[in-house]
Design an enzyme around this catalytic site. Structure first.
Site, PDB file in Angstrom:
ATOM      1  N   SER A   6       0.790  -0.751  -0.326  1.00 49.84           N
ATOM      2  CA  SER A   6       0.047  -0.087   0.233  1.00 49.84           C
ATOM      3  C   SER A   6       0.638   1.763   0.266  1.00 49.84           C
ATOM      4  O   SER A   6       1.829   1.032   0.393  1.00 49.84           O
ATOM      5  CB  SER A   6      -0.490   0.271   1.333  1.00 49.84           C
ATOM      6  OG  SER A   6      -1.646   1.257   1.266  1.00 49.84           O
ATOM      7  N   TYR A  64      -2.711  -0.319  10.128  1.00 46.45           N
ATOM      8  CA  TYR A  64      -2.651  -0.299   9.542  1.00 46.45           C
ATOM      9  C   TYR A  64      -1.071   0.023   8.532  1.00 46.45           C
ATOM     10  O   TYR A  64      -0.532  -0.891   7.669  1.00 46.45           O
ATOM     11  CB  TYR A  64      -3.486  -0.092   8.470  1.00 46.45           C
ATOM     12  CG  TYR A  64      -4.015  -0.437   7.070  1.00 46.45           C
ATOM     13  CD1 TYR A  64      -4.428  -1.450   5.856  1.00 46.45           C
ATOM     14  CD2 TYR A  64      -3.416   0.643   5.988  1.00 46.45           C
ATOM     15  CE1 TYR A  64      -4.379  -1.899   5.094  1.00 46.45           C
ATOM     16  CE2 TYR A  64      -3.084   0.560   4.296  1.00 46.45           C
ATOM     17  CZ  TYR A  64      -3.730  -0.241   4.461  1.00 46.45           C
ATOM     18  OH  TYR A  64      -3.966  -0.706   2.540  1.00 46.45           O
TER      19      TYR A  64
END
Length: 700
Positions: free
Chosen positions: A577, A590
């Site tokens: 990501s 995250y």
């Protein structure tokens, strides 16, 4: 195990009502599909059918007789009307004047296009003369196991006479071609009472002047042969009885999972192969039998069987009564090398001055006593079909060795078919393999938008794909769509939680058994969470770390184990990501887990390089379409963080990107394909940002 053919009779599937309105060519198609729908009649791609039909000549307007015959390379079970060649019968008869004898019969194939009716582009097969010159309107040629069991016996002529009397003739072995067509014509003309013929070591021809009668004749003759075999073999032990015990299904599968990647690596140095495992009863009966060591070296008899399964199988030296799998695996390199040397010697013994160069010398079929049969080929369908052909050969050997003595194709005859210049020309016309042909991929998070798009991209390039996910319904839905597009052979699914070590190990075992091994891992399983630090619970933190860090470690570890067993390299692609490089508010768990993921990839790139294992990262950002992590709380949380609503979030992400473009699952799939393919053969330890431009995520 004793032989039992009870209930093995072919049923008449012909529907007079359905056929009543059909033209003769449509009846040929109907008959062909009925025959080809049952593998007891003929194997996939095997045999051919024909009809002599009155057509109107497009130039003269006069009626002419036209031969409709299955075209080269077709399959009668799945053929459609455009799969038939059409040729003028008068021109086919005129070809007899061009024939210069058996030494020149291959040149007759070049004349067949000159006989084409209706500018039909479908190439005629080498068997065309066998259909053209039989003086009947309809001809079937099939490879029934029951018939070939008789045809492959040393006394096949006597057995044919005993079973069928004068209604079915017999011809000695002759390579398919023009001369055999003339032999068959002579037999039929000189014996008008005959309804067909058994061809030694080959198969069955039947004929009639009506399409339905021809179909029924084919069924009748096969059923008669099967009934005779049943009577003769009743109560007898197949293959001389059992020599080796059969292991239980779980043991068989576990052993196959360990053997297949090792074999695959040994035979895939030049081109990647795909595997198939078969442990059906017929296979287990043969590989555990007293006659395995005598029959397996004889190879197959029918040319169709032989071309798919090679000169002979490789029997793995495994004793299920006293299994030492480590020793067997240690001996595989020598066993495979010995097979290659033996094949090369066969080539040298049999080659002609104009023979094509030596082809892949590796075995196609691997027999493991107590375990089953493994087959390898350049694609999954061919590996599966090759196994089906060898099962046909097993059935033939069972029948022939029970009622007589089985004989394989003579070595020189086998070579002359395998290295036939006409077969070589067919191989040279094959399309260039796709970029991922023979490669096997595992995609975690495979039921989500990015996973499904990546699977589709790989499948378009010829790969086999196993989709792993925790959502059974979503997996089923994605697989159904991919099966419809690419065929069921190349798609598998497995329920797998990437945080469960046992499930991950089991998934890689499944992958090995289903396809032979692994070449590509796309680690894509994920979640997303959003919370300010002081509201981030330990459970939430650990969940991110378990899935996005530990999960990626577990699947990578098992992929590395397979890659090293195969020793043919490999590619690992992490779908990380932008957040692994660029901090984001209210997402510490995250972002930290994604950063760990990226650093793990760097570490693995260092470890895998010496073995040709490449590890790279694709970094998406804001892929909303098709992504399940955007369908729950994460979407609400991110919308709240950025002071917008659900509808405005995608537009917000688009506008914040430098390129002002949305990022789609297909875009991430393209990045994964780049790192999986040889386009990036010299790249490892890299990060590819697919985020429409984000300056904070620049890697340099």
């Amino acid at each position: 195990m004793t032989i039992n053919h009870t209930g093995n009779r072919l049923e008449n599937l012909w529907d007079d009502t359905e056929a009543a309105s059909m033209s003769e060519s449509e009846k040929l198609l109907y008959r062909s599909n009925l025959l080809g729908s049952d593998k007891r009649v003929t194997n996939y791609g095997g045999g051919n059918t024909s009809a002599k039909v009155t057509e109107t000549d497009p130039l003269t307007g006069e009626p002419v007789e036209v031969l409709w015959v299955k075209g080269s390379g077709g399959d009668i079970g799945s053929i459609r009307i455009d799969g038939f060649s059409t040729l003028y019968m008068d021109k086919l008869h005129a070809l007899k004047g061009k024939y210069r004898g058996v030494e020149h019969e291959d040149e007759m194939v070049a004349y067949l296009p000159h006989c084409t009716f209706g500018l039909n582009p479908r190439a005629a097969s080498i068997d065309t003369p066998l259909h053209a010159y039989v003086p009947r309107k309809h001809v079937d040629h099939v490879h029934s196991d029951a018939i070939i069991a008789i045809a492959a016996s040393v006394n096949s002529r006597e057995l044919t006479q005993e079973i069928f009397g004068d209604e079915i003739g017999w011809l000695p072995w002759k390579k398919p071609g023009y001369e055999l067509g003339l032999w068959l014509e002579k037999l039929a003309r000189e014996n008008p009472q005959m309804r067909g013929a058994v061809l030694e070591s080959h198969g069955l021809f039947t004929w009639a002047d009506d399409a339905r009668d021809c179909y029924l004749t084919t069924l009748e003759i096969i059923n008669k042969a099967a009934a005779w075999l049943e009577r003769k073999s009743s109560g007898k032990a197949a293959f001389g009885g059992q020599k080796s015990p059969t292991l239980n299904p779980e043991e068989r599968r576990n052993i196959a999972a360990r053997l297949m990647p090792v074999i695959r690596g040994l035979i895939s140095k030049d081109r990647h192969k795909v595997g198939h495992f078969d442990d059906q009863d017929a296979v287990l009966e043969f590989v555990g039998s007293a006659m395995l060591d005598d029959l397996a070296p004889l190879g197959t008899s029918c040319p169709d069987h032989f071309l798919r399964t090679k000169i002979r199988p490789l029997v793995i030296d495994f004793d299920p009564a006293d299994p030492d799998l480590d020793a067997v695996i240690a001996g595989l390199p020598d066993a495979v090398a010995a097979y290659r040397d033996d094949y090369a010697a066969y080539y040298e013994r049999c080659k002609h001055d104009d023979s094509p160069a030596l082809r892949d010398p590796n075995a196609v079929v691997y027999l493991v006593p107590g375990v089953g049969m493994i087959t390898f080929a350049l694609d999954k369908a061919t590996a599966r079909i090759s196994g089906e052909f060898y099962v046909n050969a097993i059935n033939v050997m069972r029948g022939a060795s029970t009622v007589s003595t089985y004989q394989g194709l003579p070595e020189q005859e086998a070579f002359d078919i395998e290295y036939w210049l006409l077969e070589e020309a067919k191989l040279q016309r094959m399309p260039k393999p796709k970029s991922l042909a023979g490669r096997v991929a595992l995609v975690t998070g495979g039921a989500g938008g990015i996973g499904a798009a990546t699977a589709e991209r790989f499948l378009r390039e010829g790969a086999c794909v196993m989709l792993a996910d925790i959502d059974a319904d979503a997996l089923t839905s994605v697989k159904t769509g991919l099966d419809a597009q690419f065929g069921a052979d190349v798609v598998r699914t497995v329920l797998m939680n990437v945080t469960d070590e046992d499930q991950v190990i089991a998934a890689f075992d499944d992958l090995a058994v289903e396809f032979g091994g692994n070449d590509i891992l796309v680690s894509n399983a994920g979640i997303a969470s959003s919370a300010p630090l002081e509201e981030t619970t330990l459970a939430l933190w650990n969940k991110n770390m378990d899935i996005l860090s530990t999960g990626y470690f577990l699947v990578s570890r098992e992929a590395f184990k397979t890659f090293r067993k195969q020793d043919i390299g490999g590619a690992v692609i992490f779908v990380a990501s932008k957040n692994g490089l660029a901090a984001s508010p209210n997402a510490s768990a995250y972002c930290t887990a994604k950063a760990a993921e990226i650093h793990l990839a760097r570490c693995l790139a260092l470890e895998g390089a010496e073995a040709g294992i490449r590890v790279n990262v694709v970094n998406p950002d804001a892929v909303l379409r098709g992504s399940r992590i955007w369908s729950g709380d994460w979407l609400d949380q991110r919308a709240s963080t950025y002071k917008t609503d659900k509808d405005g979030l995608e537009e917000m992400y688009r506008q914040r990107s430098m390129l002002k473009r949305s990022v789609l699952p297909e875009d991430i799939a393209e990045g994964a394909y780049f790192f999986a393919s040889d386009l990036s053969a010299k790249s490892t330890g890299n990060i590819l940002n697919v985020d429409a431009g984000n300056v904070q995520a620049f890697t340099r």
